[in-house]
Design an enzyme around this catalytic site. Sequence first.
Site, PDB file in Angstrom:
ATOM      1  N   ASN A 126      43.316  53.124  41.318  1.00 56.03           N
ATOM      2  CA  ASN A 126      44.057  51.862  41.201  1.00 56.03           C
ATOM      3  C   ASN A 126      45.454  52.079  41.763  1.00 56.03           C
ATOM      4  OD1 ASN A 126      45.558  49.558  40.212  1.00 56.03           O
ATOM      5  ND2 ASN A 126      43.743  49.148  38.976  1.00 56.03           N
ATOM      6  N   HIS A 157      35.464  42.849  35.916  1.00 52.94           N
ATOM      7  CA  HIS A 157      35.616  42.703  37.364  1.00 52.94           C
ATOM      8  C   HIS A 157      34.647  41.651  37.896  1.00 52.94           C
ATOM      9  CE1 HIS A 157      37.847  46.527  37.261  1.00 52.94           C
ATOM     10  NE2 HIS A 157      38.333  46.158  38.441  1.00 52.94           N
ATOM     11  N   LYS A 161      31.266  43.822  42.311  1.00 53.89           N
ATOM     12  CA  LYS A 161      31.658  45.230  42.151  1.00 53.89           C
ATOM     13  C   LYS A 161      30.422  46.106  41.893  1.00 53.89           C
ATOM     14  CE  LYS A 161      34.924  48.313  39.864  1.00 53.89           C
ATOM     15  NZ  LYS A 161      35.310  48.964  41.110  1.00 53.89           N
TER      16      LYS A 161
END
Length: 269
Positions: A126, A157, A161
Amino acid sequence: MSAAVRVAVLGAAGRMGRAIVRTLSETEGANLAAAVDRPGGPVLGQDAGALAGIAPLGIAVGGAPPEPGVADVWIDFSSAAATVANAQAASAAGAGLVVGTTGLAPDDRATLDRASHKIPVVLAPNMSVGVNLLLKLVADAARALGPDYDLEIVETHHRHKRDAPSGTALRLAEALCEATGRDLGTAARYERHGDIGPRTAQEIGVQTLRGGDVVGDHTVFFLGQGERIEITHRASSRDTFARGAVRAALWLAQRGPGLYDMRDVLRLK
Ligand code: NAD
């Protein structure tokens, strides 16, 4: 004035790749030098700028990693399988490498580690400033609250994903383990179903939600007797990750070989 850093984007047609191409076009001191996507994919030959929704940049998307000398730093947001080969190619080309791709297996990380003996590598699941601060905050909170508080992580998410739980959730779990002297392999509890009995004090629940267009939400819970603390980060745009990736590329261009993470880039260590 020093020359602009020449950046190659690998995974240039993806959600993150396009955001990085847009961010590069707005960043002083960095230029897009090459754009790469999956060999045989439908976007090969298209202009990377037009694909990213900005003015054409005169750089066509290619299907193979850049030749040595074309780019100073490569930014990879592709897929775990592609990242390993890209890291080997970056090492052979002597280019710095920023890896945002998640879902890497321990063997993949070992390949990146080996590459980092020859080139500088930033590896971070991230790239946002907020999440990297969150890593520090949750470690501090876990240490301060002690063993009477149960630790749980929930991440959400978008429906596309592929990997679960998110690389960020795993990194948060790792930070909690480091802070409390636990081992992620034995402490992480990814699933609960059926007659599971009472929760153990050592476990750290890591739960996954998927759906819609959620860019990325992470909450760490500290659940005590009569109270709980929840620390949440919500990303509302991929631009935050793209800005972090470009910042990492500029930082990396000044570094020697080594394996770094975003906390090095942001001086949060
Ligand atoms: P995506 O599926 O939209 O994009 C991935 C792109 O990589 C696709 O265009 C695909 O064709 C391309 N690709 C596949 N094989 C390739 C190869 N061999 N060479 C070059 N390109 C190749 O996915 P996304 O949402 O953009 O996410 C990409 C990765 O980045 C995922 O692992 C995701 O979890 C991760 N991610 C990381 C951060 C972070 O801050 N580190 C933030 C968001 C997403």
